[in-house]
Design an enzyme around this catalytic site. Structure first.
Site, mmCIF file in Angstrom:
data_model
loop_
_atom_site.group_PDB
_atom_site.id
_atom_site.type_symbol
_atom_site.label_atom_id
_atom_site.label_comp_id
_atom_site.label_asym_id
_atom_site.label_seq_id
_atom_site.Cartn_x
_atom_site.Cartn_y
_atom_site.Cartn_z
ATOM 1 N N LYS A 73 0.868 -1.184 0.000
ATOM 2 C CA LYS A 73 0.000 0.000 0.000
ATOM 3 C C LYS A 73 0.897 1.223 0.000
ATOM 4 O O LYS A 73 2.034 1.168 0.476
ATOM 5 C CB LYS A 73 -0.863 0.016 1.270
ATOM 6 C CG LYS A 73 -2.093 0.879 1.136
ATOM 7 C CD LYS A 73 -3.229 0.087 0.521
ATOM 8 C CE LYS A 73 -4.429 0.946 0.207
ATOM 9 N NZ LYS A 73 -5.569 0.114 -0.210
ATOM 10 N N ASP A 131 -6.810 4.039 -4.933
ATOM 11 C CA ASP A 131 -7.485 3.886 -3.639
ATOM 12 C C ASP A 131 -8.187 5.238 -3.424
ATOM 13 O O ASP A 131 -8.401 5.974 -4.389
ATOM 14 C CB ASP A 131 -6.479 3.563 -2.524
ATOM 15 C CG ASP A 131 -7.150 3.057 -1.261
ATOM 16 O OD1 ASP A 131 -7.561 1.890 -1.227
ATOM 17 O OD2 ASP A 131 -7.293 3.836 -0.291
HETATM 18 N N1 GLU Z 1 -7.138 0.016 -3.211
HETATM 19 C C1 GLU Z 1 -7.859 -1.157 -3.544
HETATM 20 C C2 GLU Z 1 -7.916 -2.073 -2.346
HETATM 21 O O1 GLU Z 1 -8.001 -1.593 -1.227
HETATM 22 C C3 GLU Z 1 -7.366 -1.819 -4.830
HETATM 23 C C4 GLU Z 1 -5.928 -2.199 -4.881
HETATM 24 C C5 GLU Z 1 -5.437 -2.709 -6.220
HETATM 25 O O2 GLU Z 1 -6.221 -2.775 -7.162
HETATM 26 O O3 GLU Z 1 -4.247 -3.042 -6.292
HETATM 27 O O4 GLU Z 1 -7.941 -3.263 -2.435
#
Ligand code: GLU
Length: 447
Positions: A124, A164
Site C-alpha cells: 500500500k 485507492d
Molecule cells: N485500493 C484497492 C484495495 O483496497 C485496490 C488495490 C489494487 O487494485 O491493487 O484493495
C-alpha cells in the site's frame, strides 16, 4: 501465541499507530485458536514476522501549485508481504494519510489478496496530499512529482500500485505517463486501473463495487434472503460507492441514502441512473459534497446536514468510504431502524464496537477484506492481460470476477462456520487469508 502479549510488544514498538494496531489485533484475535493448533507456525515465528512490513519507503514530494507556490508533501510505499507474489495494492491520496494508516492497509491487503485466489502479495502507499479542490493541472504535477521517487521501487514483477481513496483512472494515467517517460520501460503492467486504450481492463473502475454486491448476493442467499426491493444505505463518493450503487440498483436493490463528509442525501424513491452518473462526475471534479446531489436533483434527493447514511431506515448498510466510519452508536441506530445486514465495502470501515454489536445482535456482517476484494482481484486480472499482451472481453472479466467473489464467499463459509451453523465472516476471512500466507512463508524459509 498469546494475542495480549504480542499486542503489548507491538504497542511498545509502534506507539500511537492506532489503525495499524487495531487491524493487527482484529486479525490475531480471530486466528488465535487455529494458529495454536499449528506448532510449526509458532516455531517459525510466523506471526511475529507477518505483522511487520518487509520494508517501507518514505520520500519527499515537492511540486508547484497554480499560484506558483512550492508545496511539500510526504510520499510512502509500504511493501508489506511478498510470500505469495509481488507486492500489490493501491495508493491513497488523502490529507490524513500517515505511516500507521498505510501499514494497516498493507496488512489488510496481504490477507485480502490471498483470498482472491491470485498470486499477489500485499502493499500500500500514498501521500498526505489533499486532492479536494485541486485543479487538474495541480493533480498532474503532483502525480508526476510523486512518480519521480516511486519509480525506483515498483515494476511489473516487483510491486504494482493501483488506485485507492483519492486515486482513480486520471491519477493512474498521469503516474503511468511519467513512469514511462522516466524509465523508458513500456510494460503495461506497472500500475493497474489504467484506461482501456492503454492496458486497462474492462470493469476495473466498477470492480470493487460490483464485487461487493456479488459477495453480498452470496451472503444473502446463504442466509435464505435476497436483495430485490431491499432498501440500501451507502457512504462515500468515490469509484467504490459509484460501482456499488450501480450494481445494487441493477440487481433490484433500492439505494435510498448516500452520505458524504457534509451529510446525507435521502432518496426515498431510490437512486436513478442519472444520479449514479452524477456521483462519478462529482468524483472527477474533486468535489465531495453530497449536498450538490440534492441541489442537482430537487424533489428527488433531500439533504440532511451533519447526518450519516446510517441514520436512515434501511435493510442493508454498505459503508464505502473510510476506515472506522461506522461506530457502535451508528450500528445501534441502524438496528433500531430495522437494518439486518452490513457488508463492509471500505477497508476496516466498521469500528470494533460496531462489529461486536452486529455479531451479538444477529445482524449479518462481512468484513472489507472479503467484501471489497473484487477491486484488487480485477487488478490481478488486468496484470494477467498485460502479461499476455491482450484484452479480455467484458463478459470474460465479469465472469471471472463473479467466480472469484463466489470463491471468497466459500472460503469464508469453510473457515467461519460456527457450531450453530451460522457463519462468522470475520473469522472465516481472516483464517482463510492467514492460512495461505502462513503456509507460503513457512515453505520459503526464514527470510
Ligand atoms: N485500493 C484497492 C484495495 O483496497 C485496490 C488495490 C489494487 O487494485 O491493487 O484493495
Amino acid at each position: 501465541m498469546e494475542v495480549v502479549k504480542i499486542m503489548k510488544t507491538l504497542e511498545q514498538k509502534h506507539p500511537g499507530e492506532a489503525e495499524y494496531l487495531q487491524a493487527v489485533q482484529e486479525v490475531l484475535e480471530s486466528i488465535e485458536e487455529v494458529y495454536n493448533q499449528h506448532p510449526e507456525y509458532e516455531k517459525a515465528k510466523i506471526i511475529e514476522r507477518m505483522v511487520e512490513p518487509e520494508r517501507i519507503f518514505t520520500f519527499r514530494v515537492t511540486w508547484i501549485d497554480d499560484k506558483g507556490e512550492v508545496q511539500t508533501n510526504l510520499g510512502y510505499r509500504v511493501q508489506f508481504n511478498s510470500a505469495i507474489g509481488p507486492y500489490k495494492g493501491g495508493l491513497r491520496f488523502h490529507k490524513a494519510v500517515t505511516p500507521s494508516m498505510l501499514k494497516f492497509l498493507g496488512f489488510e491487503q496481504t490477507f485480502k489478496n490471498a483470498l482472491t485466489t491470485l498470486p499477489m502479495g500485499g502493499g500500500k502507499g500514498g501521500s498526505d496530499f489533499d486532492p479536494v479542490g485541486k485543479s487538474d493541472a495541480e493533480i498532474m504535477r503532483f502525480c508526476q512529482a510523486f512518480m519521480l521517487e516511486l519509480r525506483h521501487n515498483i515494476g511489473p514483477d516487483q510491486d504494482i500500485p493501483a488506485g485507492d481513496v483519492g486515486v482513480g483512472g486520471r491519477e493512474i494515467g498521469y503516474m503511468n505517463g511519467m513512469y514511462q517517460k522516466l524509465t523508458r520501460q513500456y510494460h503495461t503492467g506497472v500500475l493497474t486501473g489504467k484506461g482501456l486504450t492503454w492496458g486497462g481492463s474492462f470493469f476495473r473502475p466498477e470492480a470493487t463495487g460490483y464485487g461487493a454486491l456479488y459477495f453480498t448476493e452470496h451472503l444473502l442467499k446463504k442466509a435464505g434472503k435476497d436483495i430485490k426491493g431491499k432498501k440500501i444505505a451507502l457512504s462515500g463518493f468515490g469509484n467504490v460507492a459509484w460501482g456499488a450503487a450501480k450494481k445494487a440498483t441493477e440487481l433490484g436493490g433500492k439505494v435510498v441514502a448516500i452520505s458524504g463528509p457534509d451529510g446525507v442525501c435521502e432518496i426515498p424513491e431510490g437512486i436513478t441512473p442519472e444520479m449514479i452518473d452524477y456521483m462519478l462526475e462529482m468524483r472527477s471534479s474533486n468535489r465531495n459534497k453530497v449536498e450538490d446531489m440534492a441541489t442537482k436533483f430537487p424533489g428527488k434527493a433531500k439533504f440532511i446536514a451533519g447526518k450519516k447514511a446510517w441514520s436512515i431506515p434501511v435493510d442493508i448498510a454498505l459503508p464505502c468510504a473510510f476506515q472506522n466510519e461506522l461506530s457502535e452508536d451508528d450500528a445501534k441506530e441502524l438496528k433500531a431502524n430495522g437494518c439486518w445486514c452490513c457488508c463492509e465495502v471500505s477497508n476496516m470501515g466498521c469500528q470494533p464496537g460496531a462489529i461486536h454489536f452486529f455479531q451479538k445482535n444477529g445482524i449479518l456482517f462481512a468484513p472489507g477484506k472479503a467484501v471489497n476484494a473484487g477491486g484488487v482481484a480485477t487488478s490481478g486480472l488486468e496484470m494477467t492481460q498485460n502479461a499476455a499482451h491482450l484484452n479480455w472481453a467484458p463478459a470474460e472479466v465479469d465472469a471471472k470476477l463473479h467466480w472469484i467473489m463466489e470463491s471468497i464467499h466459500e472460503q469464508c463459509v469453510k473457515f467461519g462456520t460456527q457450531k450453530d451453523g451460522s457463519v462468522d465472516y470475520v473469522k472465516g476471512a481472516n483464517i482463510a487469508g492467514f492460512m495461505k500466507v502462513a503456509q507460503a512463508m513457512l515453505e520459503q524459509g526464514v527470510i
